[in-house]
Design a protein around this motif. Structure first.
Motif, mmCIF file in Angstrom:
data_model
loop_
_atom_site.group_PDB
_atom_site.id
_atom_site.type_symbol
_atom_site.label_atom_id
_atom_site.label_comp_id
_atom_site.label_asym_id
_atom_site.label_seq_id
_atom_site.Cartn_x
_atom_site.Cartn_y
_atom_site.Cartn_z
ATOM 1 N N ARG A 210 62.256 6.173 10.822
ATOM 2 C CA ARG A 210 63.175 6.303 9.695
ATOM 3 C C ARG A 210 62.584 5.726 8.409
ATOM 4 N N SER A 211 61.892 4.618 8.528
ATOM 5 C CA SER A 211 61.314 3.985 7.342
ATOM 6 C C SER A 211 60.265 4.875 6.694
ATOM 7 N N THR A 212 59.563 5.660 7.497
ATOM 8 C CA THR A 212 58.514 6.543 6.984
ATOM 9 C C THR A 212 58.977 7.989 6.842
ATOM 10 N N GLY A 263 65.149 14.889 -1.042
ATOM 11 C CA GLY A 263 65.900 15.256 -2.231
ATOM 12 C C GLY A 263 65.968 14.093 -3.203
ATOM 13 N N LEU A 264 66.526 14.354 -4.365
ATOM 14 C CA LEU A 264 66.600 13.334 -5.396
ATOM 15 C C LEU A 264 67.442 12.145 -4.951
ATOM 16 N N ALA A 265 68.562 12.422 -4.271
ATOM 17 C CA ALA A 265 69.419 11.331 -3.805
ATOM 18 C C ALA A 265 68.713 10.473 -2.765
ATOM 19 N N GLN A 266 67.869 11.092 -1.942
ATOM 20 C CA GLN A 266 67.201 10.347 -0.869
ATOM 21 C C GLN A 266 66.169 9.368 -1.407
ATOM 22 N N ILE A 267 65.442 9.749 -2.457
ATOM 23 C CA ILE A 267 64.383 8.878 -2.961
ATOM 24 C C ILE A 267 64.905 7.845 -3.957
ATOM 25 N N THR A 268 66.173 7.948 -4.328
ATOM 26 C CA THR A 268 66.750 6.977 -5.249
ATOM 27 C C THR A 268 67.826 6.118 -4.593
ATOM 28 N N PHE A 307 55.300 8.529 -1.668
ATOM 29 C CA PHE A 307 55.215 7.083 -1.903
ATOM 30 C C PHE A 307 56.221 6.333 -1.038
ATOM 31 N N TRP A 308 57.419 6.904 -0.878
ATOM 32 C CA TRP A 308 58.434 6.275 -0.035
ATOM 33 C C TRP A 308 57.952 6.206 1.408
ATOM 34 N N MET A 309 57.314 7.267 1.872
ATOM 35 C CA MET A 309 56.837 7.293 3.250
ATOM 36 C C MET A 309 55.733 6.258 3.458
ATOM 37 N N VAL A 310 54.797 6.184 2.519
ATOM 38 C CA VAL A 310 53.682 5.232 2.644
ATOM 39 C C VAL A 310 54.183 3.792 2.568
#
Length: 319
Positions: A210-212, A263-268, A307-310
């Motif tokens: 989930r974190s990645t 999506g935009l909501a997921q990365i923010t 970047f979120w995944m890394v």
């Protein structure tokens, strides 16, 4: 009445019909992803419900749950011959006419929510297909070791993957595919488990997935099937969507776009629990994406997702 509804008579079974006396079973719209030709609503029969109580699928600001239950109960009742049949028919017609008039005023017009830009209609589908051709082989390479580790972690090959019904574009229900990250629900349903918070059910390896965001990789199959896109609003569980539509005005508007892996909501925002404010924020992010849909925005979201995944930020919890 012009509306359509969805009945789940047993776990995994889906039945379509129209408001009417016999409510005969009929298939979902033939062309996947096609908006309904006229406003529609759906009513869902909760899986495993002994009482057979109906819950509103997309209530919006239209008929109340009690009104929909009253109509559904009348539809289930066999009409006796003679005066009773006439009274039954008259009451059903009255409810149908009243609900139909209110639904016409309350349901969204999908064509008014579509983005008419050249990028949205022509360029984006071609880019999606191109990315899919390159991403598919890479996804298979990534999925193989994850599947083996998940098999070892769960001790059961049947628990490697997880599937669940989600609400997609225009309200069509589809089955999503993911790597399993949580222990199976045993005593209560998915909505009750979600209401209590999923964090306590997440396995150690599931926390890493989930974190990645690696648990979402199997959804490449959903893109192949035409149910999802790489970027778009995250699809909700049917019961969660029902709840969000009741708690957040206009939440159904996000169904105008095909759901996405990111999506935009997921990365923010990250994951949202049973919190109306968190889901209102999710809707706001999805609306900003829909209204500002462009090549530049899609590129920004893809780069931010990487970047979120890394950085392992996918397991941010809000709610």
């Amino acid at each position: 009445m012009k509306g359509t509804f969805l009945l789940n008579h047993s776990p995994g079974s889906v039945r379509w019909g129209t408001y009417g006396y016999g409510h005969e079973s009929r298939p979902a719209p033939a062309r996947r992803g096609a908006p309904p030709k006229e406003p529609s609503t759906m009513i869902r029969h909760p899986s495993g419900s002994a009482a057979g109580e109906l819950a509103s699928f997309d209530p919006f600001s239209g008929p109340s749950l009690a009104e929909e239950q009253e109509l559904a109960e009348l539809m289930r009742q066999p009409a006796a011959a003679g005066p009773d049949q006439a009274a039954h028919t008259s009451e059903l017609d009255r409810l149908e006419a009243e609900l139909d008039e209110r639904l016409e005023l309350s349901l969204p017009r999908w064509d008014q929510l579509e983005i008419p830009s050249v990028y949205a209609r022509w360029v984006r589908p071609v880019l999606t297909l191109t990315i899919l051709l390159f991403a598919l082989p890479a996804s298979l390479l990534v999925m193989a070791p994850i599947a083996l580790i998940n098999w070892f972690a769960t001790g059961d090959h049947r628990l490697i993957f997880f599937t669940q019904e989600r609400v997609g574009q225009y309200g069509h229900v589809f089955r999503i595919y993911k790597f399993r990250t949580m222990r199976p629900v045993t005593e209560s349903g998915d909505f009750e488990a979600w209401s209590r918070g999923d964090k306590n059910r997440v396995t150690p390896f599931g926390r890493f997935l989930r974190s990645t965001h690696l648990d979402e990789v199997p959804q490449i199959l959903n893109i192949l099937l035409g149910d999802m896109n790489f970027i778009g609003p995250r699809p909700e569980m049917v019961a969660v969507h029902n709840w969000a539509c009741r708690e957040v005005p206009g939440f159904e508007r996000r169904l105008a776009l095909r759901p996405g892996i990111t999506g935009l909501a997921q990365i923010t925002q990250g994951y949202a629990g049973q919190c109306p404010e968190a889901y209102a924020e999710k809707l706001a992010g999805d609306e900003r994406y829909r209204e500002g849909l462009s090549f530049a925005m899609d590129v920004r979201i893809l780069v931010a997702t990487a970047f979120w995944m890394v950085r392992g930020r996918g397991w941010n919890w809000q709610g």
